[in-house]
Write an enzyme that holds these catalytic residues in place. Structure first.
Site, PDB file in Angstrom:
ATOM      1  N   ARG A  64      45.383  -0.328 -32.508  1.00  0.00           N
ATOM      2  CA  ARG A  64      46.748  -0.301 -31.992  1.00  0.00           C
ATOM      3  C   ARG A  64      47.093   1.038 -31.349  1.00  0.00           C
ATOM      4  NH1 ARG A  64      50.233  -4.346 -34.529  1.00  0.00           N
ATOM      5  NH2 ARG A  64      48.879  -5.886 -35.440  1.00  0.00           N
ATOM      6  N   GLU A  91      44.441   2.923 -47.243  1.00  0.00           N
ATOM      7  CA  GLU A  91      45.188   2.197 -48.266  1.00  0.00           C
ATOM      8  C   GLU A  91      44.366   1.123 -48.957  1.00  0.00           C
ATOM      9  OE1 GLU A  91      47.477   1.694 -44.420  1.00  0.00           O
ATOM     10  OE2 GLU A  91      45.938   3.058 -45.115  1.00  0.00           O
TER      11      GLU A  91
END
Length: 170
Positions: free
Chosen positions: A58, A95
């Site tokens: 992205r 994460e």
């Protein structure tokens, strides 16, 4: 412009307990895209930037539109094994586990000032790895550009030595 009204939310994606904030709807809104470019233009002066670096995938979008606006180049940071030729890589924690980020060996020049772009700052692991790769290439991190920052994850602590701009905070 209120970008939070445009950003989509997907609970339990990519795994249970995660609320995924998706900037994709912004891409279909020409006025939102223009707003984003203008907001970052206010933060990073053209004379202080030589290159934009986009983090897969992205970040490629943001880096590309900013590079166009500034009449500068754009470089990709990719996941391991996605770039041809000689690369420089680093491992880091994200994460959801561990990952490897790499950059082609000769795409940045010594002393170039780079803005690293991504859609979202979460724990800061990817951003820190990106800065490490840019600096290993001899370039200088002029700053970070994020559309979204998840403030409760404190990712800013990982990159607090750098100028960091995020347009939306959750």
């Amino acid at each position: 412009m209120n970008l939070k009204r445009i950003i989509a939310e997907y609970p339990n994606f990519p795994k249970k307990g995660i609320l995924f904030r998706d900037f994709s709807p912004i891409l279909g809104d020409a006025s939102a895209m223009s707003f984003i470019v203008e907001e970052f233009s206010k933060q990073f002066h053209s004379n202080d930037v030589d290159m934009f670096v986009g983090i897969e995938s992205r970040g490629f979008i943001l880096a590309s539109i900013l590079a166009q606006k500034y009449s500068k180049g754009m470089v990709m940071l990719r996941k391991e094994g996605k770039l041809p030729g000689k690369t420089v890589k680093t491992s880091y924690t994200i994460e959801y586990g561990k990952a490897v980020l790499e950059i082609q060996k000769n795409v940045l020049n010594e002393g170039e000032r780079v803005v690293i772009c991504d859609d979202l700052l979460a724990t800061g692991g990817t951003a820190k790895a990106a800065a490490k790769l840019v600096e290993r290439m001899g370039a200088k991190v002029a700053g970070f550009a994020f559309i979204i920052e998840l403030t409760d994850l404190n990712g800013i602590k990982e990159i607090n030595d750098y100028k960091t701009v995020s347009l939306v905070q959750y």
